[in-house]
Design an enzyme around this catalytic site. Structure first.
Site, PDB file in Angstrom:
ATOM      1  N   TYR A 134      37.405  21.928  42.172  1.00  0.00           N
ATOM      2  CA  TYR A 134      37.782  20.758  42.468  1.00  0.00           C
ATOM      3  C   TYR A 134      36.770  19.415  41.705  1.00  0.00           C
ATOM      4  O   TYR A 134      37.286  18.345  41.578  1.00  0.00           O
ATOM      5  CB  TYR A 134      37.259  20.468  44.153  1.00  0.00           C
ATOM      6  N   GLU A 171      39.709  50.838  51.586  1.00  0.00           N
ATOM      7  CA  GLU A 171      40.491  49.773  51.220  1.00  0.00           C
ATOM      8  C   GLU A 171      40.707  48.686  52.232  1.00  0.00           C
ATOM      9  O   GLU A 171      40.719  47.758  52.417  1.00  0.00           O
ATOM     10  CB  GLU A 171      41.974  50.250  50.775  1.00  0.00           C
ATOM     11  N   ASP A 207      45.022  53.193  50.483  1.00  0.00           N
ATOM     12  CA  ASP A 207      46.587  53.569  50.410  1.00  0.00           C
ATOM     13  C   ASP A 207      46.976  54.338  49.468  1.00  0.00           C
ATOM     14  O   ASP A 207      46.286  54.576  48.403  1.00  0.00           O
ATOM     15  CB  ASP A 207      47.372  52.077  50.579  1.00  0.00           C
TER      16      ASP A 207
END
Lengths: 672, 379
Positions: free
Chosen positions: B113, B212, B264
């Site tokens: 920003y 995870e 996973d």
């Protein structure tokens, strides 16, 4: 096995006259009425073709209106109206209510329709699908009122049946309107009446078209030209194009007393000597009556005609659209997509195929709102009629697909197939006999001579495209460079200087290294009582240059022009003035002004600027001196230009651009 | 907030640990001088920097991690993109030098920003600002923390018998046991995990299991897996942040705890493991500081999906492309990974770690993990 007699009897029993309706049913496909969408298009197309032909024959600027409105669930009312000469009342039933009735069938010239099956087929289709008669309104200039005739086609006899007749007042001086109610479906898009009219408007810029769609939307293509194209001349057929049936017909129909006279007077390209040679070969005496030639002598005559060397057929019977009108037509219809480039249209000289002359024209449009990531749009035309179906089977498409467009700046997978890019291509084939793939006349059949001509025309247009794309690339690149030197570099210098607490260095050498072009900017604007054409020449190259600047304008403008500084010389005959810019240093700028008195009609495009002393790759906003100008350049210019060819010290070797490196961290999905 | 430790890990330990902070910014000013000198000499300004591409990462035998190779790219003001990046670089250099003067720090997002005021130099996305900070890390051989720029707290957490001593924002030193002194959420890993901030005091654990998904961390905690198996549960939270990877590496190096990674069974999870064990391409310039080469992949493997008959989904086209890309990724160039990837491509199936719940809530802690750990000889 049954006896032969019995078979013949069986066959005879089955034989009866096939009605027109049955013929129509069996041939819906080739006649173009096989589904409701296509039936509508065919109806509009046949009616509009008639309008154009009528206006052309009468030499008036066509004003054609097509109105399509809903008439029940699956029915549409189609009305097509023109300002042509009108049809005499007694001819109305024949023109609109009889199949195979027409005046052009045996005419040897370029025309839109040929079989005379067109509009009456639509009348027949309307009658078959809705039982509603066709309503024809027509007024000829000599009469006060218009005749309204409602008619159907008697499908048993192939004869028109008039249902009603009336007289009405019509505000047009003359014209024809046909209204049909038929089973049909309206849809915009490819192969729609909308597309057909758009294409027709492009190749008929002298016509005004209005389309009213069923939802009330009104689309108008105003005319872009007020020149009526000349009626293609009818010429005698050339023997090379004659076939047996046609020859037999002519022998019967002729008024010539002898075969020798027929050969000389009714066929093209046959000199008296050639006529005699043909007859010798065919073994026919010159005094033979034409009507007496049939059977074997007829075949011999035709063979002899094809063997004897003859003068090629003339191309007077062709009516090309012409480069100027192709451009106008495209501009008129494509205005809203704001193409950035119209290639100069290509109109090839006429060639002969068999006994028939033909010619090919190509227009090419690039950029603007044309979609960049899709196959190019290909508009095919045969004798000024858009071809909307069978694109894949057409010789035009094949020629386009077989050209390697990558060489000309378009994307094309493997250099074959339809290229992609923001490009529209118009291909027009005009001929007294176009070899269509079928009676529906939707695609042009393969022919080596036509293919060659199309390819040559495409290549010529594509070369213009290549030049345009490479110029644009250079301009874009220059635009980027201007952004660098004007916006980024000064700030970079300011930031780094302040970080190291030093004054900002002179950026001229860096700027000229980044740009490395001589930039020419021209403007034409009114200043006080005058019109001033100014040009700024800036040397954004890292070395001093001696340049020769030329301006060329229409010769009648030159005497009115005031130059500042005074030119080195002028040539009033050619409309040229020139200046020598001595030793223009890096970042140096010189302004040249050409001033015209107020009221002079002059535009920026009237003045062309040329520069000598720098090669094309390092020149922006002006053209290098044309090679065919016989100009003696000052010695200093030549020497400076030659010196400019040596590379500057410190030219960088090829390096990997960090911000454009493939597979860089930017494209990885791992998180930091 | 001094952070000397950040540099320590990059250079020989301790040799310049005491250098004053300003030194961190010296290389940035040297960059400015180099560009100034080029401008002054009338040359088109440019920088040479190592290419951060898949083709330019190389395995470092000595450290066991993937690092940047020698291929260099040029960022030159000759091109618009290059000129823009050069301009941004010095807006950035100016900004971090100003921050140093004022004793401030900035988050990566704040930096993005801040660039609103940089006119032409404004970043168009946070990716652009993050990449430029990484470029500066590479060019100056410093870490972004040296430039007083840091990520937001990312919330990855630790649960297990690990006692640390943390100096908090107020300068107070807190001793925390990551099992007994924390709530159900565990101990949240801060963005700075260097020694001056966090010290490891002691641990009763035998290994670290990096996980995870948060749901699986909760499952193991609820089932008491950390206590039963003397394990530290570390939540990766998807692709792990730098601080999470750094924390894991310190656990492995300083406490000598073996690390297993439990994710996973899909191509994206393979990449999570790769960045834990071998380093990420984006951060290859600091792999030796972030990667844990001793880490081992526990599962879910492609063969687990078959062997345990796990509920699975078909691979999407994107999944297939990701797997194919992994076959050309040098980090996956081992025989084991190759056969794992090929097996997944062949079966066309992927499965989430939580699909083990098919056999009940205790199955993962009672059966699956013990079996897998025994196979690996861990725990």
């Amino acid at each position: 096995m049954p006896p032969a007699k019995s078979l013949a009897q069986q066959l005879a029993a089955k034989q009866r006259e096939i009605s027109v309706a049955e013929f129509f049913e069996r041939n819906r496909q080739i006649l173009g009425f096989d589904n409701p969408l296509r039936a509508l298009l065919t109806t509009v197309k046949e009616a509009v073709d008639n309008c154009l032909d009528a206006c052309e024959e009468a030499q008036v600027l066509p004003d054609i209106k097509v109105e399509i409105s809903k008439e029940g669930v699956d029915r549409l009312r189609v009305a097509v109206e023109d300002n042509g000469p009108g049809v005499l009342k007694r001819e109305i039933p024949n023109v609109f209510g009889r199949l195979l009735y027409g005046s052009r069938f045996h005419a040897n010239r370029q025309s839109r329709g040929q079989q005379g099956i067109g509009i009456s087929a639509a009348v027949l289709y309307a009658g078959l699908t809705t039982a509603r008669p066709a309503k024809v309104t027509s007024k000829v200039a000599e009469e006060e009122a218009a005749h309204v005739v409602e008619l159907l086609i008697d499908t048993q006899k192939n004869l028109p049946r008039v249902v009603s007749e009336d007289l009405v007042l019509w505000d047009r001086p003359s014209g024809t309107r046909i209204e049909l109610v038929l089973k049909a479906k309206y849809q915009r898009g490819r192969q729609s009446p909308f597309d057909y009219l758009k294409g027709t408007a492009i190749v008929n810029p002298h016509a005004r078209f209005t389309l009213v769609e069923p939802d009330g939307t009104r689309v108008t293509y105003e005319r872009a030209s007020t020149e009526v194209p000349p009626v293609p001349k009818e010429v005698a057929p050339h023997p090379y194009g004659l076939e047996l049936g046609e020859l037999a017909y002519r022998l019967k129909a002729t008024n010539q007393p002898t075969i020798l006279e027929l050969l000389q007077k009714e066929l093209a390209g046959v000199s008296p000597r050639a006529a005699r040679e043909i007859l010798d070969r065919a073994g026919l005496p010159g005094k033979t009556k034409p009507a007496e030639v049939h059977g074997e002598p007829l075949e011999k005559l035709l063979a002899a005609m094809h063997e004897v060397p003859l003068v090629a057929p003339t191309s007077e019977c062709l009516s090309p659209i012409g480069p100027m009108l192709i451009k106008r037509g495209l501009r008129n219809v494509l205005g809203e997509v704001r193409p950035e480039f119209y290639a100069p249209p290509v109109s090839r000289p006429p060639k002969v195929r068999g006994g028939f002359p033909f010619l090919v024209e190509v227009g090419l449009v690039y950029g603007g709102a044309l979609p960049a990531d899709q196959p190019i749009q290909l508009l095919r035309f045969a004798n000024r009629v858009p071809l909307l179906f069978q694109q894949g089977a057409c010789a035009v498409t094949n020629a386009v697909q077989n050209l390697d467009w990558r060489r000309y700046g378009l994307d094309q997978k493997g250099g074959q197939g339809l290229p992609s890019g923001p490009c529209l291509l118009l291909v027009h084939v005009a001929s007294t006999k176009i070899p269509f793939t079928s009676e529906a006349k939707e695609a042009i059949a393969e022919d080596p001579e036509i293919d060659k001509e199309i390819t040559l025309a495409l290549q010529a247009a594509a070369r213009h495209l290549r030049t345009h794309i490479s110029r644009r690339t250079r301009r874009d690149l220059a635009g980027e460079k201007f952004a660098i030197i004007l916006k980024i570099l000064p700030k970079l210098a300011e930031k780094t200087s302040s970080l190291v607490h030093k004054p900002v260095p002179d950026l001229t050498p860096v700027i000229t290294r980044i740009m490395d072009v001589v930039n020419v900017e021209t403007t034409v604007a009114p200043v006080g009582d005058t019109i001033r054409a100014g040009t700024d020449v800036t040397n954004y190259t890292p070395r001093a240059r001696v340049l020769e600047v030329f301006v060329e304008m229409p010769p009648e403008l030159l005497p009115k022009a005031q130059h500042r500084p005074a030119p080195e010389g002028t040539d009033t005959e050619l409309g040229r003035a020139w200046w020598t810019l001595e030793k223009l240093p890096p970042s140096g700028k010189v302004s040249i002004e050409v001033t015209f008195p107020k009221g002079t009609e002059v535009e920026a495009s009237d003045l062309s600027w040329y520069i000598a002393g720098v090669d094309e790759a390092h020149l922006l906003g002006a053209e290098p001196l044309p090679g065919d100008w016989d100009v003696r350049l000052p010695r200093a210019v030549i020497e400076a230009a030659e010196a400019g060819l040596e590379p500057l010290p410190g030219t960088e070797e090829a390096e990997v651009d960090y911000d454009a490196a493939e597979g860089s961290a930017r494209v990885e999905d791992d998180e930091g | 907030m001094p952070r000397k430790g950040a540099r320590e890990s990059k250079t020989t330990k301790g040799d310049d640990a005491a250098s004053p902070r300003v030194d961190a910014l010296k290389p940035t000013l040297e960059l400015a001088r180099s560009i100034y000198d080029q401008l002054d000499a009338g040359e088109i300004p440019r920088m040479r920097l190592p290419l951060r591409t898949k083709q330019n990462i190389q395995f470092q035998m000595r450290e066991g991690v993937w690092k940047l190779g020698r291929a260099l790219g040029t960022r030159s003001a000759r091109k618009l993109d290059g000129a823009l990046m050069l301009l941004r670089t010095f807006y950035l250099v100016d900004f971090i030098n100003e921050m140093a003067k004022e004793g401030k720090t900035s988050t990566l997002r704040e930096l993005y920003y801040i660039s609103e005021g940089w006119e032409e130099g404004k970043f168009h996305s946070e990716d652009e600002s993050n990449l430029l900070i990484e470029d500066l890390e590479v060019l100056c051989e410093r870490l972004r923390e040296d430039f007083r720029v840091h990520p937001e707290e990312n919330g990855a957490s630790v649960i297990g018998d690990l006692t640390i001593r943390e100096t908090n924002r107020k300068g107070m030193v807190k001793k925390i046991n990551c099992r007994d002194d924390v709530g159900d959420g565990g101990y949240a890993i801060p963005f700075n995990v260097e020694k001056e901030k966090i010290e490891f005091v002691s641990s009763g654990a035998k290994f670290v299991i990096a996980i995870e998904c948060g749901g699986m961390v909760d499952r193991l905690a609820e089932n008491g897996f950390d206590e039963d198996h003397k394990a530290i549960l570390l939540h990766l939270k998807g692709q792990p942040a730098r601080s999470t990877r750094r924390f894991l590496k310190r656990l492995n190096e300083e406490l000598k705890l073996p690390v297993v990674v439990f994710t996973d069974g899909d191509p994206w999870s393979f990449r999570i493991f790769a960045s834990v064990a071998y380093g990420a391409i984006k951060t290859a310039h600091i792999s030796q500081y972030l990667a844990t080469p001793q880490a081992e992949f526990l599962g879910v493997t492609a063969s687990d999906i078959e062997n345990y008959k796990l509920p699975s989904d078909n691979l999407t086209d994107q999944d297939v492309r990701a797997l194919q890309a992994e076959l050309t990724d040098p980090r996956f160039k081992t025989a084991e990974w190759r056969s794992e990837i090929e097996l997944m491509l062949k079966n066309g199936k992927k499965a989430e770690q939580q699909s083990l719940a098919k056999y009940g809530l205790n199955y993962v802690t009672d059966t699956y993990l013990p079996e897998k750990l025994a196979e690996m000889g861990v725990g």
